[in-house]
Design an enzyme around this catalytic site. Structure first.
Site, PDB file in Angstrom:
ATOM      1  N   GLU A  26      51.789  61.300  87.768  1.00 59.31           N
ATOM      2  CA  GLU A  26      51.562  60.598  89.039  1.00 59.31           C
ATOM      3  C   GLU A  26      52.852  59.997  89.591  1.00 59.31           C
ATOM      4  O   GLU A  26      53.065  58.784  89.526  1.00 59.31           O
ATOM      5  CB  GLU A  26      50.507  59.503  88.877  1.00 59.31           C
ATOM      6  CG  GLU A  26      49.085  60.016  88.748  1.00 59.31           C
ATOM      7  CD  GLU A  26      48.039  58.903  88.767  1.00 59.31           C
ATOM      8  OE1 GLU A  26      48.420  57.716  88.756  1.00 59.31           O
ATOM      9  OE2 GLU A  26      46.841  59.234  88.792  1.00 59.31           O
TER      10      GLU A  26
ATOM     11  N   GLU B 150      43.098  64.717  86.740  1.00 57.40           N
ATOM     12  CA  GLU B 150      42.537  63.389  86.439  1.00 57.40           C
ATOM     13  C   GLU B 150      41.674  62.907  87.606  1.00 57.40           C
ATOM     14  O   GLU B 150      42.083  62.972  88.755  1.00 57.40           O
ATOM     15  CB  GLU B 150      43.665  62.381  86.190  1.00 57.40           C
ATOM     16  CG  GLU B 150      43.179  60.961  85.904  1.00 57.40           C
ATOM     17  CD  GLU B 150      44.334  59.993  85.702  1.00 57.40           C
ATOM     18  OE1 GLU B 150      45.338  60.374  85.043  1.00 57.40           O
ATOM     19  OE2 GLU B 150      44.271  58.848  86.209  1.00 57.40           O
TER      20      GLU B 150
END
Length: 342
Positions: free
Chosen positions: A173, A262
């Site tokens: 991320e 995710e």
């Protein structure tokens, strides 16, 4: 008589339009009982167009679970847990989330890579796919530790060259206004991908800006000259709703292959309760578009997005009863087992 005929024709056409516009239901996941493992069924994966495909070129949707940070909850990255998730939860894959810059992560504690290796070895034995996740988060910019990432991916991809089970997620991320696709993420990917490609053609998933939610930047300027590349989309059902799905649909139309490495049922914080209605909207969207996913996450810390209730003494052997599960765990297990319609 003519008027009657026209009215009847109008009524017929309206009823036809109604039925033809009826929402087509997406069937729930199939719980296969043929005793074959996911890797036996699908083999070496490949990207064709926007789809993840099996060895024969058929689009597939892999679904499974993510670990939490292995340096915190690595005890769940073992063969017993993965077998339970495969056999009882109907999971196709497991994501081994190894933080990079976090205290206890790879940069400060390279031995944590052994937890990733435990996951890989268990997945190979069980015929599961495994995502090897270089979990960029607090450091924001993947270029900050690019040399360590090169070292790690050289180690894993050379040791497991051409093992079909492994999917490489090279930066979880990336985040921060100053971290862009053009200046940080794409240059990082263009350094890491060749390291892996020396040894294998396995799927590589590249992170996207803004905590892997900005697909538009990657769609404008995707990685060139490489095959089997996909791009990360992360979402939390309570925080990311219709706008995020529309952005994903737009990226697909532009030809961007997406992998949701995710997602959570909650707010992006990991708490705030379970947003079941919005979760099922996402599940329908992902199923329709054959987008693979892993749910965050297998841990017992008691957060709403975790699958297990808090219990500091809970063993990590699988075999959990529904009474052991958080509401999120109950919902995700039902989704994986095909017990919920979208």
């Amino acid at each position: 008589m003519k008027k009657t005929f026209l009215l009847a024709a109008l009524a017929f056409s309206l009823s036809f339009a109604f039925f033809s516009c009826k929402k087509e239901k997406v069937p729930p996941r199939e719980f296969l009982n043929d005793k074959s493992t996911p890797v036996e069924r699908y083999g070496a994966l490949q990207v064709i167009g926007t789809h993840l495909c099996d060895k024969d070129g058929n689009p597939v949707q892999l679904c499974g679970m993510s670990s939490h940070g292995l340096h915190w909850h690595g005890k769940y990255a073992n063969k017993n847990v993965l077998k339970w998730l495969r056999d009882d939860w109907n999971a196709d894959l497991w994501r081994a989330a190894m933080y990079a810059g976090e205290s206890g992560g790879y940069v400060n504690n390279p031995a944590i890579a052994n937890k990733v290796i435990d996951s890989i070895e268990a997945a190979i034995d069980l015929g599961l796919y495994v995502i090897v996740d270089w979990h960029v988060l607090p450091e924001r910019d993947p270029l900050l530790y690019v040399k360590q990432a090169e070292e790690f991916f050289e180690k894993i991809s050379s040791a497991y060259a051409n093992v079909p089970n492994i999917i490489y997620e090279i930066c979880n991320e990336p985040n921060g206004k100053e971290v862009t696709w053009k200046d940080n993420i794409k240059p990082y990917a263009e350094r890491i991908i060749p390291v892996i490609r020396k040894h294998c053609d396995n799927i590589i998933v590249v992170g996207t800006p803004v905590w892997s939610s900005d697909l538009a930047s990657a769609a404008k300027s995707p990685i060139q000259g490489q095959k089997n590349i996909m791009y990360t989309l992360h979402f939390y059902a309570g925080s990311h709703k219709g706008k995020s799905r529309r952005a994903a649909a737009s990226a697909l139309k532009k030809g961007l292959p997406i992998f949701v490495t995710e997602w959570g049922t909650t707010l992006a914080s990991g708490d705030g309760g379970v947003f079941e209605e919005e979760t099922l909207k996402w599940m329908e969207f992902l199923a329709k578009n054959k987008i693979s996913w892993t749910n965050w996450s297998v841990n017992n810390k008691g957060e709403d997005s975790g699958v297990l209730k808090f219990n500091k003494d809970r063993d990590a052997q699988g075999g959990w009863q529904e009474s052991d599960l958080q509401p999120s765990g109950i919902l995700v297990r039902k989704i994986l087992r095909g017990e919920i319609e979208y």
